[in-house]
Design a protein around this motif. Structure first.
Motif, PDB file in Angstrom:
ATOM      1  N   SER A  42       3.031   5.500 -37.549  1.00  0.00           N
ATOM      2  CA  SER A  42       2.845   4.115 -37.119  1.00  0.00           C
ATOM      3  C   SER A  42       2.061   4.081 -35.810  1.00  0.00           C
ATOM      4  O   SER A  42       1.954   5.083 -35.099  1.00  0.00           O
ATOM      5  CB  SER A  42       4.203   3.443 -36.911  1.00  0.00           C
ATOM      6  N   SER A  43       1.523   2.918 -35.488  1.00  0.00           N
ATOM      7  CA  SER A  43       0.758   2.795 -34.247  1.00  0.00           C
ATOM      8  C   SER A  43       1.644   3.092 -33.041  1.00  0.00           C
ATOM      9  O   SER A  43       1.205   3.733 -32.081  1.00  0.00           O
ATOM     10  CB  SER A  43       0.143   1.404 -34.125  1.00  0.00           C
ATOM     11  N   LYS A  44       2.887   2.677 -33.097  1.00  0.00           N
ATOM     12  CA  LYS A  44       3.820   2.947 -31.991  1.00  0.00           C
ATOM     13  C   LYS A  44       4.041   4.456 -31.844  1.00  0.00           C
ATOM     14  O   LYS A  44       4.048   4.991 -30.741  1.00  0.00           O
ATOM     15  CB  LYS A  44       5.145   2.247 -32.227  1.00  0.00           C
ATOM     16  N   ALA A  45       4.173   5.143 -32.962  1.00  0.00           N
ATOM     17  CA  ALA A  45       4.370   6.594 -32.921  1.00  0.00           C
ATOM     18  C   ALA A  45       3.127   7.308 -32.397  1.00  0.00           C
ATOM     19  O   ALA A  45       3.224   8.393 -31.832  1.00  0.00           O
ATOM     20  CB  ALA A  45       4.722   7.120 -34.315  1.00  0.00           C
ATOM     21  N   ARG A  46       1.956   6.682 -32.574  1.00  0.00           N
ATOM     22  CA  ARG A  46       0.717   7.268 -32.063  1.00  0.00           C
ATOM     23  C   ARG A  46       0.474   6.915 -30.595  1.00  0.00           C
ATOM     24  O   ARG A  46      -0.521   7.343 -30.021  1.00  0.00           O
ATOM     25  CB  ARG A  46      -0.472   6.810 -32.918  1.00  0.00           C
ATOM     26  N   GLY A  47       1.348   6.120 -29.978  1.00  0.00           N
ATOM     27  CA  GLY A  47       1.247   5.825 -28.547  1.00  0.00           C
ATOM     28  C   GLY A  47       0.798   4.422 -28.202  1.00  0.00           C
ATOM     29  O   GLY A  47       0.717   4.066 -27.032  1.00  0.00           O
ATOM     30  N   TYR A  48       0.502   3.601 -29.198  1.00  0.00           N
ATOM     31  CA  TYR A  48       0.015   2.248 -28.936  1.00  0.00           C
ATOM     32  C   TYR A  48       1.203   1.290 -28.791  1.00  0.00           C
ATOM     33  O   TYR A  48       1.544   0.543 -29.684  1.00  0.00           O
ATOM     34  CB  TYR A  48      -0.950   1.810 -30.034  1.00  0.00           C
ATOM     35  N   THR A  49       1.800   1.325 -27.609  1.00  0.00           N
ATOM     36  CA  THR A  49       3.006   0.564 -27.291  1.00  0.00           C
ATOM     37  C   THR A  49       2.647  -0.665 -26.452  1.00  0.00           C
ATOM     38  O   THR A  49       1.466  -0.922 -26.182  1.00  0.00           O
ATOM     39  CB  THR A  49       3.964   1.450 -26.495  1.00  0.00           C
TER      40      THR A  49
END
Length: 117
Positions: A42-49
């Motif tokens: 997911s984008s969150k898991a890739r660092g896009y928080t």
């Protein structure tokens, strides 16, 4: 103005007008993309928080023009793909402002051709 001749499809064996895509090829592409998307974190898991959103907005407030074409920048792009490296992800020297067409078109095409994938 003359157009190119229709072509025979290697997938279904039918004849398709130049520039059109075979419905079987379109479906095959969608299936391949769906499989790839399921494997992608997911984008969150890739660092896009939320922190990334805040920092990228601040970056765009200072650097508002697309580095490639000069239009209004809408995205912060990583010049060198970070591939999960948090230090490279947050290194502002590795950030560049891009508009959506430049990011989604030229930059993605360049990354696909890059040998250091």
């Amino acid at each position: 103005m003359p157009s190119r001749a229709p072509r025979a499809c290697g997938l279904c064996g039918g004849i398709h007008a130049y520039g059109s895509r075979c419905p079987k090829a379109v479906e095959r592409h969608k299936e391949r993309k769906a499989v790839s998307d399921k494997k992608r974190p997911s984008s969150k898991a890739r660092g896009y928080t939320a922190e990334w959103t805040r920092e990228s907005k601040a970056f765009l407030a200072v650097y508002s023009s697309c580095r490639r074409c000069g239009r209004q920048a809408t995205l912060v792009d990583h010049i060198k793909p970070h591939k999960g490296d948090k230090a490279l992800f947050w290194d502002r020297r590795n950030w560049q402002p891009l508009c959506t067409p430049c990011h989604s078109g030229a930059k993605q095409s360049q990354e696909r051709r890059s040998p250091e994938r």
